[in-house]
Design a protein around this motif. Sequence first.
Motif, PDB file in Angstrom:
ATOM      1  N   MET A  15       4.854  -5.744   4.600  1.00 31.61           N
ATOM      2  CA  MET A  15       4.823  -6.936   3.741  1.00 31.61           C
ATOM      3  C   MET A  15       3.481  -7.100   3.047  1.00 31.61           C
ATOM      4  SD  MET A  15       7.121  -9.726   5.875  1.00 31.61           S
ATOM      5  CE  MET A  15       6.503  -9.337   7.508  1.00 31.61           C
ATOM      6  N   LEU A  16       2.399  -6.716   3.715  1.00 38.48           N
ATOM      7  CA  LEU A  16       1.080  -6.799   3.092  1.00 38.48           C
ATOM      8  C   LEU A  16       0.948  -5.824   1.919  1.00 38.48           C
ATOM      9  CD1 LEU A  16      -1.227  -7.093   6.239  1.00 38.48           C
ATOM     10  CD2 LEU A  16      -0.728  -8.893   4.573  1.00 38.48           C
ATOM     11  N   SER A  17       1.798  -4.830   1.871  1.00 38.19           N
ATOM     12  CA  SER A  17       1.727  -3.855   0.784  1.00 38.19           C
ATOM     13  C   SER A  17       2.039  -4.460  -0.572  1.00 38.19           C
ATOM     14  CB  SER A  17       2.679  -2.682   1.059  1.00 38.19           C
ATOM     15  OG  SER A  17       4.037  -3.105   0.988  1.00 38.19           O
ATOM     16  N   GLN A  18       2.568  -5.676  -0.600  1.00 40.76           N
ATOM     17  CA  GLN A  18       2.843  -6.345  -1.877  1.00 40.76           C
ATOM     18  C   GLN A  18       1.561  -6.792  -2.574  1.00 40.76           C
ATOM     19  OE1 GLN A  18       4.526 -10.516  -1.381  1.00 40.76           O
ATOM     20  NE2 GLN A  18       4.426  -9.891   0.763  1.00 40.76           N
ATOM     21  N   PHE A  19       0.444  -6.832  -1.843  1.00 38.10           N
ATOM     22  CA  PHE A  19      -0.820  -7.300  -2.411  1.00 38.10           C
ATOM     23  C   PHE A  19      -1.631  -6.128  -2.941  1.00 38.10           C
ATOM     24  CE2 PHE A  19       0.219 -10.357   1.032  1.00 38.10           C
ATOM     25  CZ  PHE A  19       0.410 -11.487   0.242  1.00 38.10           C
ATOM     26  N   SER A  20      -2.433  -6.403  -3.942  1.00 33.39           N
ATOM     27  CA  SER A  20      -3.335  -5.377  -4.472  1.00 33.39           C
ATOM     28  C   SER A  20      -4.448  -5.114  -3.462  1.00 33.39           C
ATOM     29  CB  SER A  20      -3.936  -5.846  -5.793  1.00 33.39           C
ATOM     30  OG  SER A  20      -4.813  -6.940  -5.573  1.00 33.39           O
TER      31      SER A  20
END
Length: 261
Positions: free
Chosen positions: A154-159
């Motif tokens: 889910m953190l992969s959605q952030f730059s």
Amino acid sequence: MPKLKREDGGEAATDYVESLDRGLRLLQVFGTRPGAMTLSDIARASDLPRATARRILLTLQRGGFVTSDGKLFALTPQVLTLASSFLRSSQLVGVLQPVLDRVAERAREIASLAVLDGQEVVFIARGGPVRVFSGGLEIGYRLPAFCTSVGRAMLSQFSDAELRERLKSAPLQALTPQTVTDPRRLVAMIAADRNNGYSLVDREAEPHFRSISMPVRRYDDVIVAAINIGSHVDRISVDEMIARFLPLLQDAAASVRPQLL
């Protein structure tokens, strides 16, 4: 009824109800230790004055959420209605539960659904190869996002820049000898997960447990959750996890995307 502060334009500046906030905080205290608790213990753990904690407890007791023998206080099963209300109303759970069951049956391992809540992940559903669960993470269980496969998915959605900012305020505490806590390494690992489209974490959250996760996207490509399959390290190797479990998770995530609004 508390008065609301208002701005010049007449709009309410805050709808905050302090007594409700205190009551919810007090309820959460019961999950910090097993068994019943004394009034003093509850007041101390919830950081509330003893008199305030007593009034809240008596109110909860009248509502059927707390029971007491006059000295010790404990939650009643009525509290479960709060969680069940969320589960019944959650589109994610409604859509994903049958999918989790199918994935678990094919993998012969427990499959879980988690959402991101601040710096933590919360597990909100799971499926098993049989309907009697003997292991795995319980619904409502929380773990740090940075060291779990569902969290990193889910953190992969952030730059990368956004990740660095988030990790600055995250308590990067090692849970096992394998836990990665260096922010630069974490950003690089999550960036790799972003490129791969999945996350695999090996013994970082629990010493003998590895898991693989896929982000769950809604119709507009926004990541709203993550699904995973986990296993004891003695049963499934990393290579087998990717070969066997990743295709199941990929198919599951793709199948629900059109249904999530």
